[in-house]
Motif scaffolding. Structure first.
Motif, PDB file in Angstrom:
ATOM      1  N   GLY A  13      -2.449   7.254  -6.655  1.00  0.00           N
ATOM      2  CA  GLY A  13      -1.456   7.870  -7.737  1.00  0.00           C
ATOM      3  C   GLY A  13      -2.350   8.310  -8.910  1.00  0.00           C
ATOM      4  O   GLY A  13      -3.639   7.983  -9.157  1.00  0.00           O
ATOM      5  N   PRO A  14      -1.581   8.799  -9.770  1.00  0.00           N
ATOM      6  CA  PRO A  14      -2.389   9.514 -11.253  1.00  0.00           C
ATOM      7  C   PRO A  14      -2.682   8.267 -12.084  1.00  0.00           C
ATOM      8  O   PRO A  14      -1.894   7.203 -11.940  1.00  0.00           O
ATOM      9  CB  PRO A  14      -1.293  10.258 -11.739  1.00  0.00           C
ATOM     10  N   ALA A  15      -3.770   8.228 -12.626  1.00  0.00           N
ATOM     11  CA  ALA A  15      -4.346   7.195 -13.575  1.00  0.00           C
ATOM     12  C   ALA A  15      -5.072   7.902 -14.480  1.00  0.00           C
ATOM     13  O   ALA A  15      -5.248   8.991 -14.589  1.00  0.00           O
ATOM     14  CB  ALA A  15      -4.783   6.031 -12.981  1.00  0.00           C
ATOM     15  N   GLY A  37      -3.441 -12.070  -8.505  1.00  0.00           N
ATOM     16  CA  GLY A  37      -4.440 -12.636  -7.746  1.00  0.00           C
ATOM     17  C   GLY A  37      -4.858 -11.729  -6.424  1.00  0.00           C
ATOM     18  O   GLY A  37      -5.641 -11.898  -5.577  1.00  0.00           O
ATOM     19  N   TYR A  38      -4.279 -10.494  -6.492  1.00  0.00           N
ATOM     20  CA  TYR A  38      -4.788  -9.484  -5.555  1.00  0.00           C
ATOM     21  C   TYR A  38      -5.797  -8.646  -5.762  1.00  0.00           C
ATOM     22  O   TYR A  38      -6.145  -8.330  -7.034  1.00  0.00           O
ATOM     23  CB  TYR A  38      -3.401  -8.577  -5.181  1.00  0.00           C
ATOM     24  N   ASP A  39      -6.832  -8.582  -4.770  1.00  0.00           N
ATOM     25  CA  ASP A  39      -7.994  -7.561  -4.970  1.00  0.00           C
ATOM     26  C   ASP A  39      -7.425  -6.041  -5.022  1.00  0.00           C
ATOM     27  O   ASP A  39      -7.116  -5.506  -4.069  1.00  0.00           O
ATOM     28  CB  ASP A  39      -8.967  -8.111  -3.925  1.00  0.00           C
ATOM     29  N   THR A  40      -7.619  -5.390  -6.319  1.00  0.00           N
ATOM     30  CA  THR A  40      -6.707  -4.277  -6.519  1.00  0.00           C
ATOM     31  C   THR A  40      -7.794  -3.152  -6.964  1.00  0.00           C
ATOM     32  O   THR A  40      -8.626  -3.279  -7.699  1.00  0.00           O
ATOM     33  CB  THR A  40      -5.695  -4.367  -7.776  1.00  0.00           C
ATOM     34  N   GLY A  41      -7.269  -1.929  -6.490  1.00  0.00           N
ATOM     35  CA  GLY A  41      -8.206  -0.681  -6.901  1.00  0.00           C
ATOM     36  C   GLY A  41      -7.420   0.472  -6.924  1.00  0.00           C
ATOM     37  O   GLY A  41      -6.109   0.558  -6.399  1.00  0.00           O
ATOM     38  N   ILE A  42      -7.596   1.430  -7.692  1.00  0.00           N
ATOM     39  CA  ILE A  42      -6.696   2.558  -7.709  1.00  0.00           C
ATOM     40  C   ILE A  42      -7.672   3.844  -7.044  1.00  0.00           C
ATOM     41  O   ILE A  42      -8.684   3.864  -7.601  1.00  0.00           O
ATOM     42  CB  ILE A  42      -6.355   2.882  -9.287  1.00  0.00           C
ATOM     43  N   GLU A  43      -6.703   4.806  -6.458  1.00  0.00           N
ATOM     44  CA  GLU A  43      -7.569   5.955  -5.997  1.00  0.00           C
ATOM     45  C   GLU A  43      -6.958   6.970  -6.676  1.00  0.00           C
ATOM     46  O   GLU A  43      -5.626   7.354  -6.212  1.00  0.00           O
ATOM     47  CB  GLU A  43      -7.348   5.906  -4.389  1.00  0.00           C
ATOM     48  N   SER A  44      -7.699   7.620  -7.650  1.00  0.00           N
ATOM     49  CA  SER A  44      -7.041   8.743  -8.370  1.00  0.00           C
ATOM     50  C   SER A  44      -7.250  10.209  -8.023  1.00  0.00           C
ATOM     51  O   SER A  44      -7.672  10.284  -6.848  1.00  0.00           O
ATOM     52  CB  SER A  44      -6.784   8.307 -10.048  1.00  0.00           C
ATOM     53  N   TRP A  45      -7.144  11.087  -8.799  1.00  0.00           N
ATOM     54  CA  TRP A  45      -7.245  12.426  -8.593  1.00  0.00           C
ATOM     55  C   TRP A  45      -8.283  12.925  -9.711  1.00  0.00           C
ATOM     56  O   TRP A  45      -8.315  12.715 -10.596  1.00  0.00           O
ATOM     57  CB  TRP A  45      -5.915  13.208  -8.908  1.00  0.00           C
ATOM     58  N   ARG A  46      -9.187  13.841  -9.032  1.00  0.00           N
ATOM     59  CA  ARG A  46      -9.826  14.647  -9.644  1.00  0.00           C
ATOM     60  C   ARG A  46      -9.211  15.933 -10.335  1.00  0.00           C
ATOM     61  O   ARG A  46      -9.344  16.415 -11.236  1.00  0.00           O
ATOM     62  CB  ARG A  46     -11.356  15.011  -8.916  1.00  0.00           C
ATOM     63  N   ALA A  47      -8.375  16.236  -9.311  1.00  0.00           N
ATOM     64  CA  ALA A  47      -7.440  17.510  -9.560  1.00  0.00           C
ATOM     65  C   ALA A  47      -6.271  17.414  -8.733  1.00  0.00           C
ATOM     66  O   ALA A  47      -6.217  17.397  -7.597  1.00  0.00           O
ATOM     67  CB  ALA A  47      -8.079  18.848  -9.314  1.00  0.00           C
ATOM     68  N   GLN A  48      -5.138  16.928  -9.702  1.00  0.00           N
ATOM     69  CA  GLN A  48      -3.957  16.836  -8.845  1.00  0.00           C
ATOM     70  C   GLN A  48      -2.973  17.776  -8.506  1.00  0.00           C
ATOM     71  O   GLN A  48      -2.384  17.917  -7.469  1.00  0.00           O
ATOM     72  CB  GLN A  48      -3.037  15.881  -9.909  1.00  0.00           C
ATOM     73  N   GLU A  74     -11.637  10.865  -6.612  1.00  0.00           N
ATOM     74  CA  GLU A  74     -12.165  11.974  -5.630  1.00  0.00           C
ATOM     75  C   GLU A  74     -11.320  12.662  -5.022  1.00  0.00           C
ATOM     76  O   GLU A  74     -11.366  13.787  -4.704  1.00  0.00           O
ATOM     77  CB  GLU A  74     -13.079  11.024  -4.698  1.00  0.00           C
ATOM     78  N   LEU A  75      -9.813  12.449  -5.070  1.00  0.00           N
ATOM     79  CA  LEU A  75      -9.036  13.462  -4.388  1.00  0.00           C
ATOM     80  C   LEU A  75      -8.683  14.645  -5.419  1.00  0.00           C
ATOM     81  O   LEU A  75      -8.752  14.552  -6.411  1.00  0.00           O
ATOM     82  CB  LEU A  75      -7.584  12.630  -4.076  1.00  0.00           C
ATOM     83  N   THR A 103       6.537  13.291  -6.864  1.00  0.00           N
ATOM     84  CA  THR A 103       7.217  14.755  -6.755  1.00  0.00           C
ATOM     85  C   THR A 103       6.659  15.141  -5.131  1.00  0.00           C
ATOM     86  O   THR A 103       5.609  14.517  -4.674  1.00  0.00           O
ATOM     87  CB  THR A 103       6.342  16.016  -7.662  1.00  0.00           C
ATOM     88  N   PRO A 104       7.501  15.687  -4.501  1.00  0.00           N
ATOM     89  CA  PRO A 104       7.136  16.337  -3.197  1.00  0.00           C
ATOM     90  C   PRO A 104       5.951  17.195  -2.854  1.00  0.00           C
ATOM     91  O   PRO A 104       5.468  17.031  -2.096  1.00  0.00           O
ATOM     92  CB  PRO A 104       8.330  16.851  -2.644  1.00  0.00           C
ATOM     93  N   LEU A 105       5.551  17.494  -4.237  1.00  0.00           N
ATOM     94  CA  LEU A 105       4.254  18.205  -4.048  1.00  0.00           C
ATOM     95  C   LEU A 105       2.914  17.446  -3.608  1.00  0.00           C
ATOM     96  O   LEU A 105       1.865  18.008  -3.180  1.00  0.00           O
ATOM     97  CB  LEU A 105       3.984  19.046  -5.318  1.00  0.00           C
ATOM     98  N   GLN A 106       3.184  15.994  -3.845  1.00  0.00           N
ATOM     99  CA  GLN A 106       1.920  15.299  -3.485  1.00  0.00           C
ATOM    100  C   GLN A 106       2.068  15.069  -1.848  1.00  0.00           C
ATOM    101  O   GLN A 106       1.083  14.363  -1.191  1.00  0.00           O
ATOM    102  CB  GLN A 106       2.409  13.850  -4.186  1.00  0.00           C
ATOM    103  N   VAL A 107       3.112  15.446  -1.258  1.00  0.00           N
ATOM    104  CA  VAL A 107       3.276  15.110   0.277  1.00  0.00           C
ATOM    105  C   VAL A 107       2.136  15.445   1.224  1.00  0.00           C
ATOM    106  O   VAL A 107       1.655  14.704   1.957  1.00  0.00           O
ATOM    107  CB  VAL A 107       4.662  15.381   0.522  1.00  0.00           C
ATOM    108  N   PRO A 108       1.912  16.770   0.993  1.00  0.00           N
ATOM    109  CA  PRO A 108       0.667  17.287   1.954  1.00  0.00           C
ATOM    110  C   PRO A 108      -0.589  16.473   1.893  1.00  0.00           C
ATOM    111  O   PRO A 108      -0.988  16.132   2.901  1.00  0.00           O
ATOM    112  CB  PRO A 108       0.335  18.759   1.532  1.00  0.00           C
TER     113      PRO A 108
END
Length: 365
Positions: A13-15, A37-48, A74-75, A103-108
């Motif tokens: 998601g966005p960050a 206690g969870y091993d957590t990372g974020i996968e965000s956007w280069r251009a959303q 990288e997305l 937003t539904p625009l993220q669905v594809p």
């Protein structure tokens, strides 16, 4: 303690450097999951989004709160070839992949990620809104396609759970209240003295937020001013035209543009109350934000506002879309002694219990 089945969580998601409530929520959720206690990372956007779909400024120079690492960026909406590759990598690296749906625009791109994950990790669609307040005809089809592909769905109210089940009957949908994720800012300073005679409308200006209703109400209450601070989704021209038509342009200040957290204390200190005249709402942070800065809140009886505002104590609730009722509430608020009494009743929200329940809902199902 982490769930025995889920130890590694990837949030998509966005960050930061993206701005707004969605990015703030993603970052705060990542911090809370790590603290649990969870091993957590974020996968965000280069251009959303393409600029034509989001005309305002999309990113910030400085974060409104503590940035989270690791965050990959990288997305890109224009690189569908990368969606499947990142999904495959996430499926190998995580036990749970959480898709933050604003937003539904993220669905594809999310469908591309899910194809890459290919069932190797559990998937959760975290829906801030199942359908937009101002929806397009293809939005239900997009959301239906997404909700059918994930293992679980998390929404923020019983009403939103029902909306998800109308799209996909039999889906595994849970509801948990959206926890506070407010911009980091100095605490509100207590204020004495007479009311300032000025109200505040804060946040991105879109039709469903009812600014036009507030302006019609304000025209019925002489002597009260208003500051409108936020990004104007369709520009300021329609608002200025309404101000001229109502004859209240001299009482309303328009501050067009995003305000960073560092500017909020000054903005809120210059108002007697925050007004949220929404036509519809799901889970908004703005009532809590007003209370964080010591302001009573006058709001429509929609979404979670009735749970966040004690009607007649730290704010007032009115029917949505009713300018006459809103005018009456403003008049009631400005009765002698009322602004001071309501301000003294305001208490900032305690985020801890909300987040404890929310982390459990995300990770444990």
């Amino acid at each position: 303690m982490p769930s025995s089945a889920v130890r590694r969580i990837a949030l998509v998601g966005p960050a930061h450097p993206y701005k707004g409530g969605g990015a703030a929520h993603t970052g705060e959720l990542a911090h809370r999951l790590r603290a649990a206690g969870y091993d957590t990372g974020i996968e965000s956007w280069r251009a959303q989004y393409p600029r034509m779909l989001y005309p305002g400024r999309q990113t910030l120079g400085e974060p409104d709160g503590p940035a989270f690492e690791p965050t990959r960026r990288e997305l890109a909406w224009y690189r569908p070839d990368g969606w499947w590759r990142r999904g495959r990598a996430l499926g190998r690296a995580a036990d749970l992949v959480v898709l933050s749906v604003l937003t539904p625009l993220q669905v594809p791109p999310y469908l591309g990620l899910l194809a890459g994950i290919g069932g190797r990790a559990e998937t959760l669609a975290l829906c801030h809104n199942v359908l937009p307040h101002e929806r397009r005809r293809f939005d239900p089809a997009l959301m239906r396609a997404l909700l059918r592909r994930v293992d679980r769905v998390l929404v923020h109210s019983g009403e939103q759970r029902a909306a998800a089940l109308r799209l996909v009957p039999g889906a595994q949908v849970a509801a948990a209240p959206l926890p506070p994720h407010l911009p980091a800012a100095p605490p509100a300073a207590p204020r004495d003295g007479e009311p300032l005679g000025r109200l505040l409308f804060f946040g991105i200006v879109r039709p469903y937020k009812g600014l036009d209703v507030l302006l019609r109400a304000l025209a019925q209450v002489p002597g009260v001013g208003l500051t409108v601070a936020g990004e104007f989704w369709g520009g300021t021209e329609p608002v200025r035209a309404q101000l001229a038509e109502l004859g209240i342009a001299d009482r309303v200040e328009l501050r067009d543009g995003y305000l960073p957290a560092s500017r909020l204390p000054e903005l809120f200190a210059a108002a007697d109350a925050l007004v949220l005249p929404y036509r519809s709402a799901t889970a908004s942070q703005n009532a809590w934000l007003g209370h964080e800065h010591g302001l009573p809140v006058i709001a429509s009886r929609v979404g979670t506002f009735p749970e966040q505002i004690r009607d007649g104590e730290d704010g007032l609730l009115v029917p949505p879309g009713d300018a006459d009722a809103l005018a009456g509430a403003i008049e009631r608020f400005y009765r002698p002694g009322e602004p001071k009494r309501m301000r003294e009743a305001v208490r900032p929200v305690d985020p801890g219990p909300y987040w404890d329940r929310y982390v459990d809902a995300v990770a444990a199902g």
